[in-house]
Write a protein that holds these residues in place. Sequence first.
Motif, PDB file in Angstrom:
ATOM      1  N   ILE A  71      -4.428  -2.631  -6.019  1.00 52.50           N
ATOM      2  CA  ILE A  71      -3.375  -1.959  -5.259  1.00 52.50           C
ATOM      3  C   ILE A  71      -2.024  -2.613  -5.527  1.00 52.50           C
ATOM      4  CG2 ILE A  71      -2.497  -1.534  -2.914  1.00 52.50           C
ATOM      5  CD1 ILE A  71      -5.431  -1.137  -2.065  1.00 52.50           C
ATOM      6  N   ARG A  72      -2.002  -3.932  -5.613  1.00 55.05           N
ATOM      7  CA  ARG A  72      -0.747  -4.627  -5.932  1.00 55.05           C
ATOM      8  C   ARG A  72      -0.271  -4.256  -7.329  1.00 55.05           C
ATOM      9  NH1 ARG A  72      -3.643 -10.058  -4.154  1.00 55.05           N
ATOM     10  NH2 ARG A  72      -3.943  -9.538  -1.954  1.00 55.05           N
ATOM     11  N   SER A  73      -1.216  -4.126  -8.243  1.00 59.51           N
ATOM     12  CA  SER A  73      -0.862  -3.746  -9.609  1.00 59.51           C
ATOM     13  C   SER A  73      -0.285  -2.328  -9.647  1.00 59.51           C
ATOM     14  CB  SER A  73      -2.095  -3.843 -10.501  1.00 59.51           C
ATOM     15  OG  SER A  73      -1.822  -3.413 -11.811  1.00 59.51           O
ATOM     16  N   ILE A  74      -0.904  -1.423  -8.897  1.00 63.93           N
ATOM     17  CA  ILE A  74      -0.429  -0.044  -8.832  1.00 63.93           C
ATOM     18  C   ILE A  74       0.985   0.009  -8.257  1.00 63.93           C
ATOM     19  CG2 ILE A  74      -0.760   2.185  -7.673  1.00 63.93           C
ATOM     20  CD1 ILE A  74      -3.793   1.561  -7.742  1.00 63.93           C
ATOM     21  N   ALA A  75       1.239  -0.810  -7.239  1.00 65.48           N
ATOM     22  CA  ALA A  75       2.525  -0.786  -6.539  1.00 65.48           C
ATOM     23  C   ALA A  75       3.684  -1.240  -7.425  1.00 65.48           C
ATOM     24  CB  ALA A  75       2.452  -1.653  -5.286  1.00 65.48           C
ATOM     25  N   ARG A  76       3.362  -2.131  -8.393  1.00 61.77           N
ATOM     26  CA  ARG A  76       4.392  -2.657  -9.288  1.00 61.77           C
ATOM     27  C   ARG A  76       5.605  -3.189  -8.504  1.00 61.77           C
ATOM     28  NH1 ARG A  76       1.804   1.357 -11.979  1.00 61.77           N
ATOM     29  NH2 ARG A  76       2.985   3.083 -11.091  1.00 61.77           N
ATOM     30  N   ALA A 135       0.833  -1.209   0.000  1.00 58.25           N
ATOM     31  CA  ALA A 135       0.000   0.000   0.000  1.00 58.25           C
ATOM     32  C   ALA A 135       0.867   1.259   0.000  1.00 58.25           C
ATOM     33  CB  ALA A 135      -0.929  -0.008   1.207  1.00 58.25           C
ATOM     34  N   ARG A 136       1.955   1.241   0.753  1.00 55.15           N
ATOM     35  CA  ARG A 136       2.882   2.379   0.765  1.00 55.15           C
ATOM     36  C   ARG A 136       3.432   2.638  -0.639  1.00 55.15           C
ATOM     37  NH1 ARG A 136       6.890   5.473   3.283  1.00 55.15           N
ATOM     38  NH2 ARG A 136       6.057   5.167   5.368  1.00 55.15           N
ATOM     39  N   LEU A 137       3.875   1.577  -1.289  1.00 50.46           N
ATOM     40  CA  LEU A 137       4.431   1.715  -2.630  1.00 50.46           C
ATOM     41  C   LEU A 137       3.364   2.166  -3.629  1.00 50.46           C
ATOM     42  CD1 LEU A 137       6.746  -1.428  -2.734  1.00 50.46           C
ATOM     43  CD2 LEU A 137       7.445   0.973  -2.541  1.00 50.46           C
ATOM     44  N   ALA A 138       2.136   1.673  -3.450  1.00 45.82           N
ATOM     45  CA  ALA A 138       1.044   2.075  -4.351  1.00 45.82           C
ATOM     46  C   ALA A 138       0.793   3.574  -4.259  1.00 45.82           C
ATOM     47  CB  ALA A 138      -0.220   1.293  -4.014  1.00 45.82           C
ATOM     48  N   ALA A 139       0.831   4.106  -3.034  1.00 49.04           N
ATOM     49  CA  ALA A 139       0.620   5.544  -2.853  1.00 49.04           C
ATOM     50  C   ALA A 139       1.739   6.350  -3.508  1.00 49.04           C
ATOM     51  CB  ALA A 139       0.534   5.875  -1.369  1.00 49.04           C
ATOM     52  N   GLN A 191       4.995 -11.633  -5.246  1.00 49.02           N
ATOM     53  CA  GLN A 191       5.245 -13.071  -5.179  1.00 49.02           C
ATOM     54  C   GLN A 191       5.074 -13.581  -3.754  1.00 49.02           C
ATOM     55  OE1 GLN A 191       9.061 -13.957  -6.886  1.00 49.02           O
ATOM     56  NE2 GLN A 191       8.491 -13.210  -8.913  1.00 49.02           N
ATOM     57  N   LEU A 192       5.561 -12.819  -2.776  1.00 52.02           N
ATOM     58  CA  LEU A 192       5.370 -13.213  -1.386  1.00 52.02           C
ATOM     59  C   LEU A 192       3.883 -13.235  -1.036  1.00 52.02           C
ATOM     60  CD1 LEU A 192       8.159 -11.180   0.479  1.00 52.02           C
ATOM     61  CD2 LEU A 192       8.166 -13.620  -0.084  1.00 52.02           C
ATOM     62  N   ASN A 193       3.167 -12.227  -1.517  1.00 53.01           N
ATOM     63  CA  ASN A 193       1.746 -12.127  -1.197  1.00 53.01           C
ATOM     64  C   ASN A 193       0.933 -13.228  -1.863  1.00 53.01           C
ATOM     65  OD1 ASN A 193      -0.244 -10.054   0.102  1.00 53.01           O
ATOM     66  ND2 ASN A 193      -1.185 -10.684  -1.805  1.00 53.01           N
TER      67      ASN A 193
END
Length: 229
Positions: free
Chosen positions: A148-153, A103-107, A159-161
């Motif tokens: 959100i995972r897609s946004i975070a790239r 989520a941090r990376l997505a933002a 992979q962990l998730n």
Amino acid sequence: MGPPAATLAPLDSHALAGLREHVHRALRHAILSGGFEPGARLNERAIAEQLGVSTTPVKEALRLLEADGLVKTKPRSGVIVNFDYAWAEEMILARAAIESTIARLAAQRISQDEQPVLEQILSDMRSATASEGAEELVRLNELFHGHIRSIARANYLRQLNDRQDVYDSDARRVIHSNPAERERALAEHSEIGRAIIARDAEAAEAAMKAHVLRAGESYLDLVFRKKKD
């Protein structure tokens, strides 16, 4: 030889091509929703009779469940349910750490084109919550977190998730069976979405972590603690 603890609905015998996966999903849901006690022995023949299938897909499904870590084979005891409170708690803590970082990376990385998609998913979640569509909410919940995972790239974190996916869908079905939980989840998802759209990385990370941990506590209450009451 007694019947399995959980009540398993008979499967469609015409779906032979995916029978192993159907059995796998049915057993996985039963385990993750608390239908089997931790340490319970799973009898292949009794399960096969209840599902209306042969023992072959049951054996294959149990092997998949062992690979998932949900069951284990013990000498002289057979296949035993390995999923318990401690395992579930670790699962929740791991997901909270991974999802909050995503989520941090997505933002930090969200583009203008990706913002309306997230807003539309949240709008659909509000509609589904109002109409009490639990299955639709599960689908939208997965879509929300997936976007959100897609946004975070973040390929490594993704992979962990992905290793958590074996648990997430069934855990969400358990949680969203509670109307009050559906309302709380909507408020939390809205907070997460607003923070990401506003590019507030710290707020997005904190909101996601709080959401996963709080939802996890609800799951533990519903699946494990309720049995102690």
